[in-house]
Design a protein around this motif. Sequence first.
Motif, PDB file in Angstrom:
ATOM      1  N   ALA A 158      66.215  33.977  50.546  1.00  0.00           N
ATOM      2  CA  ALA A 158      65.725  35.381  50.441  1.00  0.00           C
ATOM      3  C   ALA A 158      64.295  35.092  49.697  1.00  0.00           C
ATOM      4  O   ALA A 158      63.735  33.857  49.101  1.00  0.00           O
ATOM      5  N   CYS A 159      63.295  36.178  49.769  1.00  0.00           N
ATOM      6  CA  CYS A 159      61.943  36.353  49.402  1.00  0.00           C
ATOM      7  C   CYS A 159      62.007  37.624  48.971  1.00  0.00           C
ATOM      8  O   CYS A 159      62.184  38.476  49.336  1.00  0.00           O
ATOM      9  N   THR A 160      61.260  37.624  47.354  1.00  0.00           N
ATOM     10  CA  THR A 160      61.192  38.932  46.854  1.00  0.00           C
ATOM     11  C   THR A 160      59.508  38.762  46.826  1.00  0.00           C
ATOM     12  O   THR A 160      58.867  37.882  46.279  1.00  0.00           O
ATOM     13  N   PHE A 161      59.053  40.035  47.189  1.00  0.00           N
ATOM     14  CA  PHE A 161      57.419  39.948  47.368  1.00  0.00           C
ATOM     15  C   PHE A 161      57.067  41.396  47.054  1.00  0.00           C
ATOM     16  O   PHE A 161      57.980  42.307  46.781  1.00  0.00           O
ATOM     17  N   VAL A 162      55.887  41.423  46.586  1.00  0.00           N
ATOM     18  CA  VAL A 162      55.246  42.908  46.334  1.00  0.00           C
ATOM     19  C   VAL A 162      54.637  43.091  47.691  1.00  0.00           C
ATOM     20  O   VAL A 162      54.032  42.336  48.461  1.00  0.00           O
ATOM     21  N   ASN A 163      54.844  44.296  47.839  1.00  0.00           N
ATOM     22  CA  ASN A 163      54.213  44.988  49.309  1.00  0.00           C
ATOM     23  C   ASN A 163      53.203  45.985  48.989  1.00  0.00           C
ATOM     24  O   ASN A 163      53.770  47.070  48.255  1.00  0.00           O
ATOM     25  N   VAL A 164      52.144  45.684  49.304  1.00  0.00           N
ATOM     26  CA  VAL A 164      50.991  46.716  48.959  1.00  0.00           C
ATOM     27  C   VAL A 164      50.936  47.653  50.444  1.00  0.00           C
ATOM     28  O   VAL A 164      50.445  47.067  51.335  1.00  0.00           O
ATOM     29  N   THR A 165      51.313  48.852  50.268  1.00  0.00           N
ATOM     30  CA  THR A 165      51.622  49.565  51.434  1.00  0.00           C
ATOM     31  C   THR A 165      51.076  51.023  51.287  1.00  0.00           C
ATOM     32  O   THR A 165      50.556  51.357  50.381  1.00  0.00           O
ATOM     33  N   ARG A 166      51.246  51.645  52.339  1.00  0.00           N
ATOM     34  CA  ARG A 166      51.240  53.285  52.540  1.00  0.00           C
ATOM     35  C   ARG A 166      52.584  53.664  52.364  1.00  0.00           C
ATOM     36  O   ARG A 166      53.590  53.441  52.993  1.00  0.00           O
ATOM     37  N   LYS A 167      52.644  54.862  51.577  1.00  0.00           N
ATOM     38  CA  LYS A 167      53.812  55.972  51.409  1.00  0.00           C
ATOM     39  C   LYS A 167      53.345  57.210  51.532  1.00  0.00           C
ATOM     40  O   LYS A 167      52.210  57.490  51.153  1.00  0.00           O
ATOM     41  N   ASN A 168      54.096  57.981  52.073  1.00  0.00           N
ATOM     42  CA  ASN A 168      53.888  59.570  51.908  1.00  0.00           C
ATOM     43  C   ASN A 168      54.613  60.147  51.086  1.00  0.00           C
ATOM     44  O   ASN A 168      55.315  59.575  50.222  1.00  0.00           O
ATOM     45  N   ALA A 169      54.150  61.355  50.552  1.00  0.00           N
ATOM     46  CA  ALA A 169      54.589  61.967  49.201  1.00  0.00           C
ATOM     47  C   ALA A 169      56.034  62.058  49.087  1.00  0.00           C
ATOM     48  O   ALA A 169      56.620  61.847  48.262  1.00  0.00           O
ATOM     49  N   GLN A 170      56.522  62.401  50.366  1.00  0.00           N
ATOM     50  CA  GLN A 170      57.891  62.759  50.430  1.00  0.00           C
ATOM     51  C   GLN A 170      59.114  61.641  50.473  1.00  0.00           C
ATOM     52  O   GLN A 170      59.976  61.372  50.235  1.00  0.00           O
ATOM     53  N   GLU A 171      58.315  60.506  50.587  1.00  0.00           N
ATOM     54  CA  GLU A 171      59.107  59.133  50.475  1.00  0.00           C
ATOM     55  C   GLU A 171      59.736  58.691  49.174  1.00  0.00           C
ATOM     56  O   GLU A 171      59.253  58.938  48.175  1.00  0.00           O
ATOM     57  N   PRO A 172      61.112  58.346  49.223  1.00  0.00           N
ATOM     58  CA  PRO A 172      61.680  58.177  47.984  1.00  0.00           C
ATOM     59  C   PRO A 172      61.128  56.859  47.578  1.00  0.00           C
ATOM     60  O   PRO A 172      60.590  55.947  48.136  1.00  0.00           O
ATOM     61  N   ALA A 173      61.283  56.580  46.146  1.00  0.00           N
ATOM     62  CA  ALA A 173      60.895  55.194  45.315  1.00  0.00           C
ATOM     63  C   ALA A 173      61.924  54.135  46.190  1.00  0.00           C
ATOM     64  O   ALA A 173      62.766  54.369  46.480  1.00  0.00           O
ATOM     65  N   THR A 174      61.337  52.916  46.119  1.00  0.00           N
ATOM     66  CA  THR A 174      61.921  51.797  46.603  1.00  0.00           C
ATOM     67  C   THR A 174      62.121  50.914  45.613  1.00  0.00           C
ATOM     68  O   THR A 174      61.404  50.819  44.830  1.00  0.00           O
TER      69      THR A 174
ATOM     70  N   ALA B  68      56.141  44.364  63.451  1.00  0.00           N
ATOM     71  CA  ALA B  68      55.587  45.754  63.122  1.00  0.00           C
ATOM     72  C   ALA B  68      53.877  45.914  63.216  1.00  0.00           C
ATOM     73  O   ALA B  68      53.404  44.781  63.513  1.00  0.00           O
ATOM     74  N   ILE B  69      53.726  47.065  63.650  1.00  0.00           N
ATOM     75  CA  ILE B  69      52.337  47.226  63.931  1.00  0.00           C
ATOM     76  C   ILE B  69      51.847  48.896  63.286  1.00  0.00           C
ATOM     77  O   ILE B  69      52.753  49.655  63.660  1.00  0.00           O
ATOM     78  N   HIS B  70      50.714  48.736  62.833  1.00  0.00           N
ATOM     79  CA  HIS B  70      50.268  50.013  62.117  1.00  0.00           C
ATOM     80  C   HIS B  70      48.841  50.318  62.165  1.00  0.00           C
ATOM     81  O   HIS B  70      48.223  49.190  61.705  1.00  0.00           O
ATOM     82  N   PHE B  71      48.460  51.434  62.575  1.00  0.00           N
ATOM     83  CA  PHE B  71      46.847  51.504  62.548  1.00  0.00           C
ATOM     84  C   PHE B  71      46.298  52.242  61.563  1.00  0.00           C
ATOM     85  O   PHE B  71      45.052  52.558  61.319  1.00  0.00           O
ATOM     86  N   SER B  72      46.897  53.131  60.737  1.00  0.00           N
ATOM     87  CA  SER B  72      46.762  53.957  59.687  1.00  0.00           C
ATOM     88  C   SER B  72      46.387  53.422  58.209  1.00  0.00           C
ATOM     89  O   SER B  72      45.928  53.990  57.595  1.00  0.00           O
ATOM     90  N   TYR B  73      46.682  52.177  58.217  1.00  0.00           N
ATOM     91  CA  TYR B  73      46.424  51.403  57.030  1.00  0.00           C
ATOM     92  C   TYR B  73      46.576  49.723  56.915  1.00  0.00           C
ATOM     93  O   TYR B  73      47.182  49.236  57.886  1.00  0.00           O
ATOM     94  N   ASN B  74      46.219  49.187  56.020  1.00  0.00           N
ATOM     95  CA  ASN B  74      46.304  47.851  56.031  1.00  0.00           C
ATOM     96  C   ASN B  74      47.474  47.437  55.168  1.00  0.00           C
ATOM     97  O   ASN B  74      47.971  48.363  54.299  1.00  0.00           O
ATOM     98  N   GLN B  75      47.794  46.187  54.750  1.00  0.00           N
ATOM     99  CA  GLN B  75      49.116  45.836  53.913  1.00  0.00           C
ATOM    100  C   GLN B  75      48.884  44.475  53.480  1.00  0.00           C
ATOM    101  O   GLN B  75      48.123  43.853  53.981  1.00  0.00           O
ATOM    102  N   THR B  76      49.300  44.368  52.079  1.00  0.00           N
ATOM    103  CA  THR B  76      49.242  42.993  51.550  1.00  0.00           C
ATOM    104  C   THR B  76      50.485  42.715  51.138  1.00  0.00           C
ATOM    105  O   THR B  76      51.536  43.331  50.730  1.00  0.00           O
ATOM    106  N   PHE B  77      50.962  41.432  51.263  1.00  0.00           N
ATOM    107  CA  PHE B  77      52.301  40.654  51.046  1.00  0.00           C
ATOM    108  C   PHE B  77      51.988  39.715  49.766  1.00  0.00           C
ATOM    109  O   PHE B  77      51.149  38.845  49.996  1.00  0.00           O
ATOM    110  N   ILE B  78      52.744  39.728  48.742  1.00  0.00           N
ATOM    111  CA  ILE B  78      52.391  38.678  47.797  1.00  0.00           C
ATOM    112  C   ILE B  78      53.845  38.272  47.262  1.00  0.00           C
ATOM    113  O   ILE B  78      54.510  38.907  46.509  1.00  0.00           O
ATOM    114  N   PRO B  79      54.334  37.081  47.702  1.00  0.00           N
ATOM    115  CA  PRO B  79      55.674  36.580  47.504  1.00  0.00           C
ATOM    116  C   PRO B  79      55.525  36.344  45.750  1.00  0.00           C
ATOM    117  O   PRO B  79      54.694  35.623  45.291  1.00  0.00           O
TER     118      PRO B  79
END
Length: 153
Positions: A102-118, A34-45
């Motif tokens: 498996a790995c459960t993790f917190v994803n600090v990410t970008r979401k648009n207003a219309q995106e459903p909760a995950t 994956a690659i994205h230029f409009s935001y940074n992202q954080t993963f916390i297992p």
Amino acid sequence: MEHLVYPDTDDGRVAMEMLQVRRRPDANQIAQLAIHFSYNQTFIPVQGSMVLVVAPAPDRPSADPRTSAFDYDHAAAFVVEPGQVAFIDKGVWHSLVPVGVACTFVNVTRKNAQEPATEEGNEAHMERIRAARPYVEYVDLQACDDRVLALEW
């Protein structure tokens, strides 16, 4: 890092979500990143560890990632344990693989207003997330360069 890092998004809003990724049989072969230029992202297992595969951002962020040269010589993989934090800057190629089942993790990410909760989920759920986030490019190295990254366990 010696200072606090805050989420940054050029568009949409910052969101935190709990996700789970399960190990696939071909987990040692990384073909898609994956690659994205409009935001940074954080993963916390939080449960289970992950291998985070990263590579430097392309020289020209405005170029189509599918036609940008991937820097195979500087790609790297790191094990991220529960409680550790992995910060991915804008434009950095990345992929993750659970170390165990498996790995459960917190994803600090970008979401648009219309995106459903995950919520925590399976591969089908991850595919729905990908479909809802067109601002994330998923580049298949095998299709572009006829190469993959191989993890050694």
